[in-house]
Design a protein around this motif. Sequence first.
Motif, PDB file in Angstrom:
ATOM      1  N   ILE A   1       0.846  -1.192   0.000  1.00  0.00           N
ATOM      2  CA  ILE A   1       0.000   0.000   0.000  1.00  0.00           C
ATOM      3  C   ILE A   1       0.880   1.241   0.000  1.00  0.00           C
ATOM      4  O   ILE A   1       1.813   1.356   0.809  1.00  0.00           O
ATOM      5  N   LEU A   2       0.598   2.134  -0.939  1.00  0.00           N
ATOM      6  CA  LEU A   2       1.277   3.427  -0.977  1.00  0.00           C
ATOM      7  C   LEU A   2       0.263   4.481  -0.544  1.00  0.00           C
ATOM      8  O   LEU A   2      -0.764   4.671  -1.192  1.00  0.00           O
ATOM      9  N   ARG A   3       0.536   5.130   0.578  1.00  0.00           N
ATOM     10  CA  ARG A   3      -0.381   6.132   1.115  1.00  0.00           C
ATOM     11  C   ARG A   3      -0.046   7.506   0.537  1.00  0.00           C
ATOM     12  O   ARG A   3       1.113   7.917   0.539  1.00  0.00           O
ATOM     13  N   LEU A   4      -1.068   8.206   0.086  1.00  0.00           N
ATOM     14  CA  LEU A   4      -0.898   9.500  -0.569  1.00  0.00           C
ATOM     15  C   LEU A   4      -1.222  10.641   0.395  1.00  0.00           C
ATOM     16  O   LEU A   4      -1.910  10.450   1.401  1.00  0.00           O
ATOM     17  N   ARG A   5      -0.721  11.838   0.057  1.00  0.00           N
ATOM     18  CA  ARG A   5      -0.814  12.981   0.961  1.00  0.00           C
ATOM     19  C   ARG A   5      -2.243  13.512   1.075  1.00  0.00           C
ATOM     20  O   ARG A   5      -2.743  13.763   2.165  1.00  0.00           O
ATOM     21  N   ASP A   6      -2.883  13.715  -0.087  1.00  0.00           N
ATOM     22  CA  ASP A   6      -4.226  14.290  -0.078  1.00  0.00           C
ATOM     23  C   ASP A   6      -4.917  13.963  -1.399  1.00  0.00           C
ATOM     24  O   ASP A   6      -4.356  13.285  -2.277  1.00  0.00           O
ATOM     25  N   ASN A   7      -6.134  14.457  -1.545  1.00  0.00           N
ATOM     26  CA  ASN A   7      -6.909  14.166  -2.751  1.00  0.00           C
ATOM     27  C   ASN A   7      -6.265  14.750  -4.005  1.00  0.00           C
ATOM     28  O   ASN A   7      -6.350  14.161  -5.086  1.00  0.00           O
ATOM     29  N   ASP A   8      -5.640  15.916  -3.883  1.00  0.00           N
ATOM     30  CA  ASP A   8      -4.985  16.535  -5.041  1.00  0.00           C
ATOM     31  C   ASP A   8      -3.867  15.634  -5.562  1.00  0.00           C
ATOM     32  O   ASP A   8      -3.714  15.450  -6.774  1.00  0.00           O
ATOM     33  N   GLN A   9      -3.081  15.090  -4.640  1.00  0.00           N
ATOM     34  CA  GLN A   9      -2.001  14.199  -5.063  1.00  0.00           C
ATOM     35  C   GLN A   9      -2.559  12.915  -5.674  1.00  0.00           C
ATOM     36  O   GLN A   9      -2.044  12.423  -6.685  1.00  0.00           O
ATOM     37  N   ALA A  10      -3.619  12.392  -5.084  1.00  0.00           N
ATOM     38  CA  ALA A  10      -4.237  11.174  -5.613  1.00  0.00           C
ATOM     39  C   ALA A  10      -4.745  11.401  -7.029  1.00  0.00           C
ATOM     40  O   ALA A  10      -4.576  10.557  -7.913  1.00  0.00           O
ATOM     41  N   GLN A  11      -5.367  12.561  -7.254  1.00  0.00           N
ATOM     42  CA  GLN A  11      -5.896  12.890  -8.580  1.00  0.00           C
ATOM     43  C   GLN A  11      -4.769  13.063  -9.595  1.00  0.00           C
ATOM     44  O   GLN A  11      -4.845  12.587 -10.734  1.00  0.00           O
ATOM     45  N   ALA A  12      -3.706  13.756  -9.183  1.00  0.00           N
ATOM     46  CA  ALA A  12      -2.587  14.011 -10.097  1.00  0.00           C
ATOM     47  C   ALA A  12      -1.912  12.713 -10.513  1.00  0.00           C
ATOM     48  O   ALA A  12      -1.583  12.516 -11.690  1.00  0.00           O
ATOM     49  N   LEU A  13      -1.680  11.811  -9.565  1.00  0.00           N
ATOM     50  CA  LEU A  13      -0.981  10.560  -9.876  1.00  0.00           C
ATOM     51  C   LEU A  13      -1.839   9.607 -10.702  1.00  0.00           C
ATOM     52  O   LEU A  13      -1.306   8.795 -11.467  1.00  0.00           O
ATOM     53  N   SER A  14      -3.146   9.703 -10.551  1.00  0.00           N
ATOM     54  CA  SER A  14      -4.025   8.801 -11.304  1.00  0.00           C
ATOM     55  C   SER A  14      -4.193   9.251 -12.746  1.00  0.00           C
ATOM     56  O   SER A  14      -4.265   8.427 -13.659  1.00  0.00           O
TER      57      SER A  14
END
Length: 323
Positions: free
Chosen positions: A8-21
């Motif tokens: 599991i790679l935990r992301l900082r926030d929703n913005d980071q999750a959106q950018a990486l996806s």
Amino acid sequence: MVDVLSQILRLRDNDQAQALSGKRDEYLRLLEEAFGVKIAARGLELIISGSDEAIAKTKNALESMAGLGSSLTNHDVYYAIKMSDNGGAAALQDLNAGLVVVTHRGHKIRPKTAGQKRYVAAMADHDVVFSIGPAGTGKTYLAMAHAVASLKRKEVERLILTRPAVEAGEHLGFLPGDLQDKVDPYLRPLYDALFDILGHETYSKYREKGIIEIAPLAYMRGRTLDASFIILDEAQNCTPEQMKMFLTRLGFGSKAVITGDITQVDLPKDKRSGLIEVQSILRSVDGISFCVLDETDVVRHPLVQRIIQAYEAHHGDAGKSQS
């Protein structure tokens, strides 16, 4: 049989999750295809499943991509994949810090690969730079961007852009119009880059004032070019005599960048390429830098990299069969 593991790679926030996806998870799909893993997005967690090595490479690429935030592009993802697959960490955030110039539309031109970063640094530190590499590696565009930046900083007073008008399958005499009309197609890539960086209005104003000059290489003979940033493009099509002629035009306060692809020489078979020859003549001369780019520096469609690799493999196999 390879064990399938999950991390599991935990992301900082929703913005980071959106950018990486990426849009519709396109960046995650690229990583899956490249490394043979499965990636499931669950809120602020990415669950990566696959072999231990594949998971490590995927995490390495994702961590490199994370530094760019919302400015992440398809090319950045491809480059992170390539670097991670080769065992290195792609310092995308470091590359993104190397601003060259801002275009008239506000687009920030930066090096996009480690090779391009070395090239930009060489142009800042040397008066004469040779950039040798295949199509799509940014040789001409980055030189143009650096030249415009130098002009804006008043480090030079004018830009001089030139190319040898060598025919690649067609003949100048078959084209309609006067001499300028006939040579313009050979200079078109230089016009296009300047339009993109400066905008048509500023470009036209600079041309009228003589601040920008675009001309065939033959027009350089007999001149001394002071306080100028001079770019010689498609230099693989210069003869040794033309190359020497060009290099000896350099005047006080001037810089020169020479770009070319030594795998695409259009000279007649009995003519040597000045760009190939000059490497052995000037390699050890102080103040001159040679930057060699390769397919890892291609910033066009990913297929361009594969095409270059396929051609290199074909020519390598052909050479072996003849030996």
